[in-house]
Every structure is written in C-alpha cells, then in structure tokens.
Design an enzyme around this catalytic site. Structure first.
Site, short mmCIF file in Angstrom:
data_model
loop_
_atom_site.label_atom_id
_atom_site.label_comp_id
_atom_site.label_asym_id
_atom_site.label_seq_id
_atom_site.Cartn_x
_atom_site.Cartn_y
_atom_site.Cartn_z
CE LYS A 210 -4.15 -1.79 0.76
NZ LYS A 210 -5.75 -2.13 2.07
NE ARG A 252 -7.63 -8.57 0.46
CZ ARG A 252 -7.02 -7.67 -0.44
NH1 ARG A 252 -6.22 -6.48 -0.37
NH2 ARG A 252 -7.42 -7.92 -1.43
N1 HH2 Z 1 -7.82 -3.65 0.48
C1 HH2 Z 1 -7.60 -3.63 -0.52
C2 HH2 Z 1 -9.20 -4.80 -0.91
N2 HH2 Z 1 -9.37 -5.82 0.25
N3 HH2 Z 1 -9.85 -6.23 2.09
C3 HH2 Z 1 -9.83 -5.75 3.28
N4 HH2 Z 1 -10.43 -6.82 4.25
N5 HH2 Z 1 -8.72 -5.65 3.61
C4 HH2 Z 1 -8.14 -4.81 3.06
O1 HH2 Z 1 -6.71 -4.02 3.33
C5 HH2 Z 1 -8.35 -4.44 1.17
C6 HH2 Z 1 -9.22 -5.48 0.95
C7 HH2 Z 1 -6.99 -3.32 -1.26
O2 HH2 Z 1 -6.09 -3.76 -2.48
P1 HH2 Z 1 -5.47 -4.93 -3.73
O3 HH2 Z 1 -6.99 -5.69 -3.75
O4 HH2 Z 1 -4.63 -5.23 -3.56
O5 HH2 Z 1 -6.29 -3.60 -4.41
P2 HH2 Z 1 -7.19 -2.87 -5.59
O6 HH2 Z 1 -8.45 -2.84 -4.18
O7 HH2 Z 1 -6.80 -1.95 -6.36
O8 HH2 Z 1 -7.99 -4.31 -6.17
#
Ligand code: HH2
Length: 284
Positions: A210, A252
């Site tokens: 992040k 995660r």
């Molecule tokens: N962060 C993201 C997405 N989903 N769910 C939970 N429970 N906690 C988190 O911190 C979280 C989440 C964002 O990360 P990522 O899926 O890699 O990115 P994007 O939302 O751009 O797909």
C-alpha cells in the site's frame, strides 16, 4: 490470505490476472506459497477507482471461483476462498460456488441484502472500516482519534451483523489500512492494533504494497514521490510482523511466501504470546 485480483485497474497488479486462466494460475501459485485463504475480487477499491457493474463483476470472478471449486489448483492443500465484494448478488453466486467468507469492504453498508445473505448461509464475513467511498476517500480524511473512531465503527458494525443474525464467531474485523487514511492514520492503527484485537474477533490486516509504505520509504531518503508498489515488499513484511505482534490473525497479501516465512519466524519468536492468533486454517 493471498490476493487474487481479477481486475484491470488494481493498484499494484491491475490487468495481470484479468484473464480467468491467469487468475486461476495465480491462485494455485499462492496456495503453493502457503496461502490458507484465497481472496478473489473483481472490483478495485484503490483510491479514485470507479465502481464496476454487477454483470461485469460476475463475469470476472465467477469463472475463477468455479475453477478453484473444481479443484483444478495444482496443489494438494485446499484453501478457504473469500469473495471481495460489496454486492449481495456477487456474494450469493460466489457462495453457491463454494466461497465461505464474504470480504465486504463496506462492512455490510453498501447493499441492504448483504447482512441477511451472510446470516442465511452461515458463512464468515470480514467487516472493514472505510471512511467515505473509494472514489473520494483519500481527500483529506479526518478523525477525532483514528483508533478510537475505527474501533467504535467496528463495534457498531459487529453489533449490526449480530442483530441481522450473523453469529458473532463468524465475524472478522479489519481497520481498512489505506481506506480514507493518511500515512499517520495508518501508522496509529498499526501501532495500536491491540486495541482493535481487544474487541474479541479475529483481526484481518491489509498493508500489502500500500502507498503509505511507498511514502514512508520516500520520506526516509528525501524523495518526493512514493516508491513504486514493486518495491514495497520489505515494508509489507515489516508491517505484517508488527501486526502479528499486536494481535492480527489474518494477513491479506500479494506476496504470500515471503510474508508467511517472516510470520512463521516471528510467531516462533513470540511463542505463547501469539499462539492463539497465528495458526494455519483448520483445513491445511
Ligand atoms: N485492501 C484492498 C482490497 N480489499 N479487503 C480487506 N478486508 N482489507 C484490505 O485492506 C483490503 C481489502 C486493496 O488492495 P488490492 O485488492 O490489492 O487493490 P485493489 O483494491 O486496487 O484491487
């Protein structure tokens, strides 16, 4: 928890696994690396992201969930699968395809049918804190005391879920690192994560790659731009180890092998202090 983003626009791996075959291969690789849970998502929640339609989200995630359920994963261990969605129809279809955790970054606020659906099917759900919505959440987020505010929010959402018929033991809580938070907000939440763990539910933590990590590294060397997502692994490991020490139990991440390795060593070092929170899922 390994991240499987079936999206064109996720902040660190957008477009890499949009094709269902690539996503399934990614899921298999994450399980081989030691993921106990696969978190499959078809809608990016990065700052500024635009929502996707129901039809498009279903088109992205369902072939991947079905392939995972058909056990085409090239590995013996059978992971739990979670669906990262705020839409009840997506969660419903995902549950029918074998998903056992609904990861709802809106904490059951976006879709009035989500709480009832989770209750009806007896699946687990992750309730995450977010200030505002992805399109605008990083515009000057403000709190009284960020940890107290997030804790009060999660307590209220936990009560809401239980009132809707979700057994308390099926609820996971997540402070939502990067969701309407400055670098300092994220650091305070990590530093005082034990206060959220005190709510008595497993804490999920998502720091992986992040931007606050990128900003902190940039600050350390006097740069004006955050270091790119591809160079945030060290910070991802450090923050997850810290979160373990402060009581988190689900991590995660995109880079499962190095984080899992670091967590194993940290857990062994901490011994009894984190035996309750750090354990492999019962299925593995
Ligand atoms: N962060 C993201 C997405 N989903 N769910 C939970 N429970 N906690 C988190 O911190 C979280 C989440 C964002 O990360 P990522 O899926 O890699 O990115 P994007 O939302 O751009 O797909």
């Amino acid at each position: 928890m390994g991240v499987v983003n079936v999206t064109p626009d996720s902040f660190s791996d957008g477009g890499e696994f949009l094709d269902a075959r690539a996503a399934v291969a990614r899921a298999g690789a994450l399980v081989a690396e030691g993921a106990d849970i696969l978190d499959v998502g078809g809608e990016s929640t990065r700052p500024g992201a635009e929502p996707v339609t129901l039809a498009e989200e279903l088109r992205r995630v369902m072939p991947v969930l079905e392939a995972i359920a058909a056990s085409s994963l090239p590995h013996k261990r059978s992971p739990a699968v979670s669906i990262d969605t705020v839409k009840a129809p997506v969660a419903r279809a995902a549950i029918a395809a074998g998903v056992s955790i609904v990861n709802d970054v809106s904490a059951l606020r976006a879709d009035p049918h989500m709480a009832g659906l989770v209750a009806e099917h007896g699946v687990r759900c992750c309730l995450m804190h977010m200030l505002g919505e992805p399109r605008t959440m990083q515009r000057e987020p403000r709190y009284g005391d960020v940890v107290d505010d997030v804790k009060a929010f999660l307590e209220e959402r936990l009560r809401f879920a239980v009132d809707a018929g979700v057994p308390e033991e099926n609820v996971l809580l997540d402070p939502g690192i990067g969701f309407g938070k400055t670098v300092e907000h994220n650091l305070a939440l990590l530093d005082r994560l034990d206060e959220l763990a005190a709510l008595g539910r497993p804490v999920v933590i998502g720091t992986s790659r992040k931007s606050f990590i990128g900003w902190l590294l940039a600050r350390a060397v006097g740069e004006r731009e955050p270091v790119p997502a591809s160079e945030r692994l060290a910070g991802t490991i450090a923050t997850n180890v810290l979160a373990l020490e402060r009581g988190a139990s689900i991590f995660r991440v995109h880079d499962v092998a190095p984080v899992r390795g670091a967590l194993e060593i940290a857990a062994a070092t901490l011994g009894a202090r984190c035996r309750k929170t750090f354990r492999r899922s019962p299925r593995s």
